[in-house]
Design an enzyme around this catalytic site. Structure first.
Site, PDB file in Angstrom:
ATOM      1  N   SER A 136       0.743  -1.044   0.250  1.00  0.00           N
ATOM      2  CA  SER A 136       0.118  -0.125   0.058  1.00  0.00           C
ATOM      3  C   SER A 136       0.793   1.150   0.075  1.00  0.00           C
ATOM      4  O   SER A 136       0.310   2.340  -0.332  1.00  0.00           O
ATOM      5  CB  SER A 136      -1.155  -0.013   1.274  1.00  0.00           C
ATOM      6  OG  SER A 136      -0.147  -0.153   2.478  1.00  0.00           O
ATOM      7  N   HIS A 183      -1.167   6.270   6.350  1.00  0.00           N
ATOM      8  CA  HIS A 183      -0.617   5.884   5.079  1.00  0.00           C
ATOM      9  C   HIS A 183      -0.352   7.584   4.452  1.00  0.00           C
ATOM     10  O   HIS A 183      -0.733   8.585   4.935  1.00  0.00           O
ATOM     11  CB  HIS A 183      -1.344   5.342   4.068  1.00  0.00           C
ATOM     12  CG  HIS A 183      -1.519   3.815   4.181  1.00  0.00           C
ATOM     13  ND1 HIS A 183      -2.113   3.337   5.368  1.00  0.00           N
ATOM     14  CD2 HIS A 183      -0.812   2.971   3.570  1.00  0.00           C
ATOM     15  CE1 HIS A 183      -1.954   1.874   5.376  1.00  0.00           C
ATOM     16  NE2 HIS A 183      -0.900   1.626   4.110  1.00  0.00           N
TER      17      HIS A 183
END
Length: 295
Positions: free
Chosen positions: A43, A270
């Site tokens: 990711s 993230h």
């Protein structure tokens, strides 16, 4: 500051879990244009929820603004293939990865032998990144003056990092076999938490003791990735140092890593679009390609 309810935390860490899941010589001339560039990874390559989301399968949550896209533009790659996928482990380089709405083929299948550049982020999910965030977000607030998450894991994560090292070595060996002429860049993980100090409890619900411990775990993971890259003759890209000061504790507009409550389009814990730009710039700098001026 307002405490985040435990029920809300459980939902948020569930989002994190849904996202992350339970050596060459090309470009030797620093200004040489990349022909074929293949991006592999998890990711932190894919860019979950960073707009625009693109590519198939949709469950990989791949962004058209992720750092591989930044690198492709910066190198002028004429053939850019991004097969990175949220939740990927090293195993998903060799076998298909089941995701929501489909299946991502084995990532190594994208390598044809004509590559000039190959990049990848991998290893975080091998050590159980999503579960670590979940456990720490739920355990750490119970002992804000202690280090409940560190106490829970003990030496487990050190052992997991050590166990992941030969898997990274195997990935590099396979890329070297499949794409013998490619420049290979192992991309490390960015600065998720403040590089010093106690953190920002309860906004990011990790106690000062757990912040220090988690910071050390991430640095150990990056050090392992760097050591494996060096052993294979690949390039290691440090994305931690250039993102210091832009961690999830910073204010919107300054932070490049979103916290458990994102304030910009990105998955929790993230990089947002700014973070992806910064990671892309780090890769371009490491391979000697021109780095675009900051917006």
């Amino acid at each position: 500051m307002r405490r985040v309810p435990s029920r809300s935390l459980a939902v948020l860490v569930g989002v994190v879990l849904a996202v992350v899941g339970t050596a060459g010589t090309a470009l030797a001339d620093d200004t040489e244009q990349a022909g074929r560039y293949v991006a592999l990874g998890d990711s932190y390559s894919a860019g979950p929820l960073v707009p625009p989301q693109t590519g198939q399968p949709a469950g990989c949550l791949r962004s058209g603004s992720n750092f591989p896209s930044v690198v492709a533009r910066g190198t002028g790659a004429t053939d850019f293939v991004d097969v990175s996928c949220s939740g990927a482990t090293t195993a998903d380089f060799t076998v298909p990865q089941k995701v929501t709405f489909g299946e991502n083929p084995a990532q190594f299948d994208a390598l044809t032998g004509s590559e000039d550049l190959v990049t990848f982020t991998i290893g975080g999910n091998d050590i159980g990144f999503g579960q670590i965030i979940q456990e720490c977000a739920l355990r750490s607030p119970q002992q804000p003056l202690g280090a409940a998450c560190k106490d829970f894991y003990g030496e487990q994560l050190d052992q997991r990092i050590a166990a992941t090292a030969p898997k990274i070595a195997a990935v590099l060996k396979e890329i070297g076999t499949r794409s013998a002429g490619a420049r290979v860049a192992v991309v490390g993980y960015p600065s998720l938490l403040p590089d010093e100090g106690p953190g920002c409890f309860p906004v990011v619900p990790f106690s000062p003791g757990d912040v220090a411990w988690l910071r050390g775990i991430e640095k150990d993971l990056n050090a392992m990735l760097g050591a494996q890259a060096a052993a294979a003759g690949a390039t290691y890209v440090d994305t931690y140092t250039p993102t210091i000061g832009h961690d999830m504790c910073r204010l919107p507009g300054v932070k490049w890593i979103e916290g458990l409550l994102p304030t910009s389009p990105a998955a929790p814990v993230h990089p947002n679009a700014q973070g992806m730009e910064a990671m892309g710039a780090a890769v371009l700098s490491a391979i000697g390609a021109p780095v675009p001026a900051a917006a």
